[in-house]
Design a protein around this motif. Structure first.
Motif, PDB file in Angstrom:
ATOM      1  N   THR A 201       0.806  -1.225   0.000  1.00 37.92           N
ATOM      2  CA  THR A 201       0.000   0.000   0.000  1.00 37.92           C
ATOM      3  C   THR A 201       0.833   1.265   0.000  1.00 37.92           C
ATOM      4  OG1 THR A 201      -0.150   0.161   2.420  1.00 37.92           O
ATOM      5  CG2 THR A 201      -1.790  -1.227   1.296  1.00 37.92           C
ATOM      6  N   ALA A 202       2.151   1.164  -0.007  1.00 43.72           N
ATOM      7  CA  ALA A 202       3.011   2.345   0.058  1.00 43.72           C
ATOM      8  C   ALA A 202       2.836   3.216  -1.187  1.00 43.72           C
ATOM      9  CB  ALA A 202       4.471   1.926   0.196  1.00 43.72           C
ATOM     10  N   PRO A 203       2.704   4.533  -1.025  1.00 42.63           N
ATOM     11  CA  PRO A 203       2.500   5.422  -2.175  1.00 42.63           C
ATOM     12  C   PRO A 203       3.752   5.658  -3.006  1.00 42.63           C
ATOM     13  CG  PRO A 203       2.607   6.693  -0.149  1.00 42.63           C
ATOM     14  CD  PRO A 203       2.607   5.252   0.259  1.00 42.63           C
ATOM     15  N   SER A 204       4.934   5.317  -2.476  1.00 43.90           N
ATOM     16  CA  SER A 204       6.188   5.467  -3.213  1.00 43.90           C
ATOM     17  C   SER A 204       7.230   4.591  -2.533  1.00 43.90           C
ATOM     18  CB  SER A 204       6.650   6.934  -3.222  1.00 43.90           C
ATOM     19  OG  SER A 204       7.210   7.292  -1.961  1.00 43.90           O
ATOM     20  N   ASN A 205       8.467   4.686  -3.015  1.00 44.52           N
ATOM     21  CA  ASN A 205       9.563   3.984  -2.339  1.00 44.52           C
ATOM     22  C   ASN A 205      10.485   4.959  -1.641  1.00 44.52           C
ATOM     23  OD1 ASN A 205      10.768   5.151  -4.571  1.00 44.52           O
ATOM     24  ND2 ASN A 205      12.108   3.402  -4.998  1.00 44.52           N
ATOM     25  N   LEU A 206      10.004   6.188  -1.396  1.00 46.02           N
ATOM     26  CA  LEU A 206      10.804   7.193  -0.703  1.00 46.02           C
ATOM     27  C   LEU A 206      10.482   7.165   0.790  1.00 46.02           C
ATOM     28  CD1 LEU A 206      10.874  10.383  -2.970  1.00 46.02           C
ATOM     29  CD2 LEU A 206      12.755   8.845  -2.394  1.00 46.02           C
ATOM     30  N   ALA A 207      11.468   6.776   1.563  1.00 43.70           N
ATOM     31  CA  ALA A 207      11.288   6.637   3.003  1.00 43.70           C
ATOM     32  C   ALA A 207      11.919   7.805   3.748  1.00 43.70           C
ATOM     33  CB  ALA A 207      11.908   5.326   3.484  1.00 43.70           C
ATOM     34  N   VAL A 208      11.244   8.233   4.788  1.00 43.14           N
ATOM     35  CA  VAL A 208      11.772   9.278   5.658  1.00 43.14           C
ATOM     36  C   VAL A 208      12.813   8.666   6.588  1.00 43.14           C
ATOM     37  CG1 VAL A 208      11.196  10.971   7.441  1.00 43.14           C
ATOM     38  CG2 VAL A 208       9.585  10.513   5.581  1.00 43.14           C
ATOM     39  N   ILE A 209      13.972   9.287   6.665  1.00 46.09           N
ATOM     40  CA  ILE A 209      14.984   8.830   7.621  1.00 46.09           C
ATOM     41  C   ILE A 209      15.303   9.967   8.609  1.00 46.09           C
ATOM     42  CG2 ILE A 209      15.862   7.099   6.033  1.00 46.09           C
ATOM     43  CD1 ILE A 209      18.125   9.920   6.689  1.00 46.09           C
ATOM     44  N   GLY A 210      16.190   9.704   9.542  1.00 41.38           N
ATOM     45  CA  GLY A 210      16.295  10.528  10.730  1.00 41.38           C
ATOM     46  C   GLY A 210      16.928  11.889  10.659  1.00 41.38           C
ATOM     47  N   ARG A 211      16.542  12.704   9.684  1.00 47.22           N
ATOM     48  CA  ARG A 211      16.964  14.106   9.607  1.00 47.22           C
ATOM     49  C   ARG A 211      15.762  14.943   9.184  1.00 47.22           C
ATOM     50  NH1 ARG A 211      20.385  11.411  11.314  1.00 47.22           N
ATOM     51  NH2 ARG A 211      22.659  11.511  11.002  1.00 47.22           N
ATOM     52  N   TYR A 212      15.472  16.005   9.932  1.00 43.53           N
ATOM     53  CA  TYR A 212      14.316  16.841   9.668  1.00 43.53           C
ATOM     54  C   TYR A 212      14.683  18.309   9.898  1.00 43.53           C
ATOM     55  CZ  TYR A 212      12.074  12.376  11.068  1.00 43.53           C
ATOM     56  OH  TYR A 212      11.715  11.052  11.218  1.00 43.53           O
ATOM     57  N   ILE A 213      14.076  19.195   9.110  1.00 44.15           N
ATOM     58  CA  ILE A 213      14.055  20.627   9.411  1.00 44.15           C
ATOM     59  C   ILE A 213      12.587  21.014   9.434  1.00 44.15           C
ATOM     60  CG2 ILE A 213      14.690  22.955   8.696  1.00 44.15           C
ATOM     61  CD1 ILE A 213      17.123  21.779   7.285  1.00 44.15           C
ATOM     62  N   LEU A 214      12.121  21.492  10.589  1.00 45.06           N
ATOM     63  CA  LEU A 214      10.683  21.616  10.799  1.00 45.06           C
ATOM     64  C   LEU A 214      10.259  23.033  11.165  1.00 45.06           C
ATOM     65  CD1 LEU A 214      10.132  18.346  12.851  1.00 45.06           C
ATOM     66  CD2 LEU A 214       9.897  18.675  10.380  1.00 45.06           C
ATOM     67  N   SER A 215       9.074  23.377  10.687  1.00 44.32           N
ATOM     68  CA  SER A 215       8.439  24.629  11.072  1.00 44.32           C
ATOM     69  C   SER A 215       8.071  24.574  12.555  1.00 44.32           C
ATOM     70  CB  SER A 215       7.172  24.822  10.227  1.00 44.32           C
ATOM     71  OG  SER A 215       6.299  25.761  10.838  1.00 44.32           O
ATOM     72  N   PRO A 216       8.118  25.698  13.254  1.00 46.05           N
ATOM     73  CA  PRO A 216       7.704  25.679  14.672  1.00 46.05           C
ATOM     74  C   PRO A 216       6.247  25.285  14.854  1.00 46.05           C
ATOM     75  CG  PRO A 216       8.024  27.933  13.877  1.00 46.05           C
ATOM     76  CD  PRO A 216       8.578  27.030  12.827  1.00 46.05           C
ATOM     77  N   ARG A 217       5.437  25.405  13.794  1.00 41.54           N
ATOM     78  CA  ARG A 217       4.031  24.993  13.910  1.00 41.54           C
ATOM     79  C   ARG A 217       3.896  23.499  14.160  1.00 41.54           C
ATOM     80  NH1 ARG A 217       3.792  28.806   9.893  1.00 41.54           N
ATOM     81  NH2 ARG A 217       4.101  27.198   8.310  1.00 41.54           N
ATOM     82  N   VAL A 218       4.904  22.731  13.776  1.00 39.93           N
ATOM     83  CA  VAL A 218       4.861  21.289  14.027  1.00 39.93           C
ATOM     84  C   VAL A 218       4.712  21.015  15.518  1.00 39.93           C
ATOM     85  CG1 VAL A 218       6.203  19.144  13.912  1.00 39.93           C
ATOM     86  CG2 VAL A 218       6.083  20.656  11.918  1.00 39.93           C
ATOM     87  N   MET A 219       5.313  21.846  16.340  1.00 40.97           N
ATOM     88  CA  MET A 219       5.178  21.667  17.785  1.00 40.97           C
ATOM     89  C   MET A 219       3.721  21.826  18.213  1.00 40.97           C
ATOM     90  SD  MET A 219       7.892  20.836  19.414  1.00 40.97           S
ATOM     91  CE  MET A 219       9.684  20.897  19.481  1.00 40.97           C
ATOM     92  N   ARG A 220       3.028  22.778  17.627  1.00 44.70           N
ATOM     93  CA  ARG A 220       1.616  22.973  17.988  1.00 44.70           C
ATOM     94  C   ARG A 220       0.773  21.799  17.511  1.00 44.70           C
ATOM     95  NH1 ARG A 220       3.093  28.383  16.662  1.00 44.70           N
ATOM     96  NH2 ARG A 220       2.160  28.334  14.568  1.00 44.70           N
ATOM     97  N   HIS A 221       1.098  21.280  16.356  1.00 47.15           N
ATOM     98  CA  HIS A 221       0.366  20.105  15.868  1.00 47.15           C
ATOM     99  C   HIS A 221       0.573  18.917  16.811  1.00 47.15           C
ATOM    100  CE1 HIS A 221      -0.439  22.420  12.395  1.00 47.15           C
ATOM    101  NE2 HIS A 221       0.687  22.190  11.748  1.00 47.15           N
TER     102      HIS A 221
END
Length: 296
Positions: A201-221
């Motif tokens: 059921t995977a939509p692609s073969n691109l997997a998220v791995i352990g590096r992120y740059i995130l908006s501060p709004r992610v904390m509110r979510h």
């Protein structure tokens, strides 16, 4: 407005049960890969990317991790006395200045999203990076440095991505990217994210791995999320809420990722990093060649 990324969160509260009995008394993050603990690789990568403030989300039993970053005046004095400047220089790299590092306790293991949310009061209204030390990435420039450069173009939120075999997709968060993306462009706009999809059921073969740059709004979510896959607060669920906002981008980095959260991955990384060292390569390569012959 795109802002400089100067803060990074390191979620290191896990128990490291896959490495028992070693992790009964030694935090997994200071287990040694060649001659540096895993956490040092993560710190070095963050420094190269311009990170100035380091936030560690820890748990009970991680005091050795905290001690690792302290001054070692007795050891430093001994190295000076024995005239070992190169070792002294290496030791200095492990020391973090006062005020540069902070420790936050995660009292209950409720998932990666919960661990990141524990640091919300230190993030304020700034974009921030998240680095998972289990993912050791051999890259030049470093993976996070590549992402910081790409983030200057995109803003929003960005996740590191790599291609995985279809049968392994269920072990990762998988990206659903917009159709028509340029395969030569490492940046892809994300239109959906699925955490550990069921086989087929995977939509692609691109997997998220352990590096992120995130908006501060992610904390509110994160503060409003219910438990997701595995009964945990999933970071990918909070990031997905940014897709219709300033956007989320996947970044296919250049480099080799090693899963040092598994025994096989840790062994693979040890061999690869050993062979990359001028002072170890010849002896290690000869040993591996002899071992290969003996196995046959």
């Amino acid at each position: 407005m795109k802002r400089t990324v100067t803060k990074a969160i390191f979620p290191v509260a896990g128990l490291g049960t896959r490495f028992l009995p070693a992790t009964k008394s030694v935090p997994k993050e200071i287990m040694t890969l060649v001659d540096r603990p895993l956490i040092q690789y993560a710190i070095d990568e963050a420094r190269e990317a311009g990170i100035k403030e380091f936030i560690f989300v820890t748990s009970r039993g991680k005091s050795a991790l905290e001690d690792y970053f302290d001054d070692s005046p007795v050891l430093e004095a001994e190295l000076r006395r024995k005239k070992k400047p190169e070792l002294l220089k290496e030791l200095k790299r492990t020391t973090m200045d006062s005020g540069q590092i902070a420790y936050i306790r995660q009292h209950r293991a409720k998932g990666l999203g919960h661990a990141v949310a524990c640091a919300r009061r230190l993030i304020h209204n700034e974009p921030f990076a998240v680095i998972l030390p289990d993912d050791v990435i051999a890259a030049e420039p470093s993976c996070l440095a590549q992402m910081v450069e790409a983030y200057a173009e995109t803003g929003g939120s960005m996740v590191a991505a790599m291609e995985v075999a279809p049968e392994k997709a269920s072990s990762y968060g998988i990206l659903d990217i917009e159709p028509g993306a340029d395969p030569e462009n490492p940046i892809s706009r994300v239109r959906g994210m699925v955490e550990k999809p069921e086989a087929g059921t995977a939509p692609s073969n691109l997997a998220v791995i352990g590096r992120y740059i995130l908006s501060p709004r992610v904390m509110r979510h994160l503060s409003g999320l219910d438990a997701g896959a595995g009964g945990e607060i999933q970071l990918t669920d909070a990031i997905a809420r940014e897709i219709d906002g300033d956007g989320v981008h996947g970044f296919r980095f250049e480099g080799q990722r090693y899963d040092c959260g598994s025994k096989a991955g840790f062994l693979q990384a040890t061999v690869a990093f050993g062979l990359a060292r001028d002072d170890l390569r010849d002896e290690l390569a000869a040993f591996l060649a002899d071992l290969s012959l003996s196995v046959k």
